[in-house]
Design an enzyme around this catalytic site. Structure first.
Site, short mmCIF file in Angstrom:
data_model
loop_
_atom_site.label_atom_id
_atom_site.label_comp_id
_atom_site.label_asym_id
_atom_site.label_seq_id
_atom_site.Cartn_x
_atom_site.Cartn_y
_atom_site.Cartn_z
N TRP A 1 -9.83 0.34 -5.66
CA TRP A 1 -9.32 1.65 -5.25
C TRP A 1 -7.88 1.85 -5.75
O TRP A 1 -7.47 2.94 -6.11
CB TRP A 1 -9.38 1.72 -3.71
CG TRP A 1 -8.95 2.98 -3.05
CD1 TRP A 1 -7.95 3.11 -2.13
CD2 TRP A 1 -9.54 4.28 -3.18
NE1 TRP A 1 -7.87 4.42 -1.69
CE2 TRP A 1 -8.84 5.15 -2.32
CE3 TRP A 1 -10.59 4.80 -3.95
CZ2 TRP A 1 -9.14 6.51 -2.20
CZ3 TRP A 1 -10.88 6.16 -3.83
CH2 TRP A 1 -10.18 6.99 -2.98
N SER B 1 0.83 -1.20 0.00
CA SER B 1 0.00 0.00 0.00
C SER B 1 0.87 1.26 0.00
O SER B 1 1.75 1.39 -0.85
CB SER B 1 -0.94 -0.07 1.21
OG SER B 1 -2.14 0.58 0.91
N HIS C 1 -7.48 -5.88 -0.25
CA HIS C 1 -6.26 -5.09 -0.05
C HIS C 1 -5.54 -5.64 1.18
O HIS C 1 -5.97 -5.42 2.31
CB HIS C 1 -6.72 -3.64 0.18
CG HIS C 1 -5.62 -2.65 0.32
ND1 HIS C 1 -4.89 -2.20 -0.76
CD2 HIS C 1 -5.14 -1.99 1.40
CE1 HIS C 1 -4.02 -1.31 -0.35
NE2 HIS C 1 -4.14 -1.16 0.95
N LYS D 1 4.24 2.05 -2.37
CA LYS D 1 4.68 3.24 -3.12
C LYS D 1 6.12 3.53 -2.69
O LYS D 1 6.99 3.86 -3.49
CB LYS D 1 3.79 4.45 -2.77
CG LYS D 1 2.27 4.22 -2.88
CD LYS D 1 1.47 5.48 -2.53
CE LYS D 1 0.06 5.25 -1.98
NZ LYS D 1 -0.92 4.64 -2.80
C1 GCU Z 1 -5.44 4.72 1.62
C2 GCU Z 1 -4.83 5.51 0.48
C3 GCU Z 1 -3.97 4.63 -0.43
C4 GCU Z 1 -2.97 3.85 0.39
C5 GCU Z 1 -3.68 3.12 1.51
C6 GCU Z 1 -2.74 2.42 2.50
O1 GCU Z 1 -6.38 3.85 1.10
O2 GCU Z 1 -5.87 6.13 -0.22
O3 GCU Z 1 -3.27 5.42 -1.38
O4 GCU Z 1 -2.25 2.97 -0.45
O5 GCU Z 1 -4.44 4.03 2.30
O6 GCU Z 1 -1.58 2.77 2.60
O7 GCU Z 1 -3.24 1.55 3.21
#
Ligand code: GCU
Length: 418
Positions: free
Chosen positions: A344, A253, A399, A257
């Protein structure tokens, strides 16, 4: 458990492919002055530095130069009935007595003939969330409020012990002959917008004073900086037993990144894994489906550099897109994973970005995604593409990071790091 997922009230995400704006991806193999990049040498000397600079100035922000580190081993213990040695190490950003520090926890298998390849990744709920062993110190830092009663206010409590263990199958990793190093991401920079006063932003921020304010590092860059300093520590402390020429950086998540940016900006990482990283990670921004650039910059204003907000609802104006981030990892192995119920994060955009990085991998003499060309279509769920140097799968489910995901990463590592 873990941070919030999905849209908050008031934002209506688009999930309809027919409503994606027309877009053209910037070509990783055409330089900014329009010249085609046709050799590995041109890639390494012209295009790669150019793209790195664009990602710094427009997306993640410019980080300080690497600081010297020092470290103190806090504990060392045999665990899992003799299977492994676990160490806790404080790594200090700088040599000053009051330098900020992060606590790294490492595991290496005891049955090994020398240093082992390892995975290095940041965690969401503290090292004590990775394994419920009460001997692991409860992290005293700031935590986002946990959903399952794992925090009191913004402090972790005893219920958070082992809370993310399902995402860290430590014994499976050790059984396969790998080490694991992990750090609570909040040790590096607490995940809230305080104008960058705390964490390493506060301590090292003066070093980017000559960078245009809109292009200074955001939190993702700070977390990636921490991963690189963790690798410095693994390099300097051979007792930890890690073969630092074979470290795979991994993240889920927002931390996926982060692993992509760490792997793109620090070529010492031998392999990179992005698990469900989505917008600002592996997903193409120009598709503007699921989470968008405008949405992420609004809800998480501290993650990227301020320049990135110029591309809110205006993604095509950004000089780069995320397939070029993946290309910056070439020719090293990279694995991008999506989950079917994680729209998402735009699984299709993650797949397309991985496939669009393929020409760079081939220019550098690898098989890219395998076969003669990247697959034109997304693979079916739970059918990993793993014959080349760019791996991809769409796991059935939510997720999360599961054993299935880890099995694919370990298989990929077996092929490239062992
Ligand atoms: C939120 C956010 C995402 C991210 C995620 C996480 O959903 O919008 O961009 O990847 O949190 O880090 O769990």
């Amino acid at each position: 458990c873990g941070p919030s997922i999905g849209p908050a009230s008031g934002f209506e995400p688009n999930y309809d492919e027919s409503k994606i704006p027309d877009y053209t991806l910037p070509d990783p193999l055409v330089s900014q002055d329009g010249a085609p990049i046709t050799s590995a040498e041109q890639w390494n000397t012209v295009r790669r530095p150019e793209l790195l600079d664009l990602f710094e100035k427009h997306v993640y922000g410019v980080s300080p130069k690497p600081c010297p580190i020092r470290h103190e081993v806090v504990s060392r213990k045999t665990v899992f009935n003799g299977l492994a040695t676990r160490s806790e190490i404080d790594v200090f950003f700088g040599l000053a007595d009051d330098a900020p520090s992060m606590r790294m926890m490492t595991y290496v298998p005891n049955e090994r003939s020398g240093p082992v390849p390892a995975f290095l990744g940041l965690n969401f709920q503290g090292n004590h969330g990775v394994d419920a062993d009460p001997a692991i110190e409860l992290n005293p830092g700031w935590f986002r409020e946990g959903r399952n009663g794992t925090t009191d206010g913004n402090k972790a409590n005893e219920k958070s012990r082992g809370a993310t263990a399902s995402r860290w199958p430590v014994k499976m990793i050790l059984d396969r002959g790998y080490g694991l190093a992990t750090i609570y991401y909040g040790d590096i920079d607490p995940d809230f917008d305080d104008g960058f006063k705390n964490g390493i932003h506060g301590a090292l921020g003066g070093q980017v004073a000559d960078v245009a304010p809109e292009s200074r590092w955001g939190s993702i860059a700070a977390w990636a900086y921490g991963l690189s300093r963790a690798l410095d520590c693994l390099e300097s402390e051979s007792e930890l037993g890690v073969d630092t020429s074979k470290v795979a950086v991994i993240g889920h998540s927002r931390l996926g990144k982060t692993s992509l940016w760490a792997g793109a900006s620090d070529p010492r990482f031998a392999m990179v894994v992005s698990n469900n990283s989505g917008c600002g990670g592996a997903a193409l921004s120009r598709r503007a489906i699921g989470e968008t650039v405008g949405r992420i910059n609004t809800v998480f204003p501290h993650w990227f550099c301020d320049q990135f907000t110029e591309y809110n609802e205006n993604e095509s104006a950004c000089p780069v897109d995320q397939h070029q981030l993946i290309a910056l990892i070439a020719p090293r192995p990279v694995y991008v994973a999506s989950a079917s119920e994680d729209q998402w994060a735009d699984p299709k955009g993650e797949f397309l970005a991985a496939a669009a990085a393929d020409p760079v991998y081939r220019l550098l003499g690898t098989r890219g995604m395998g076969g003669d060309a990247p697959p034109a279509k997304m693979p079916a769920a739970d059918r990993a593409i793993n014959r080349g140097v760019i791996g991809y799968h769409l796991r059935t489910g939510k997720h999360d990071v599961t054993d299935y995901d880890w099995q694919q990463y370990l298989d990929m590592a077996d092929r490239h790091l062992q």
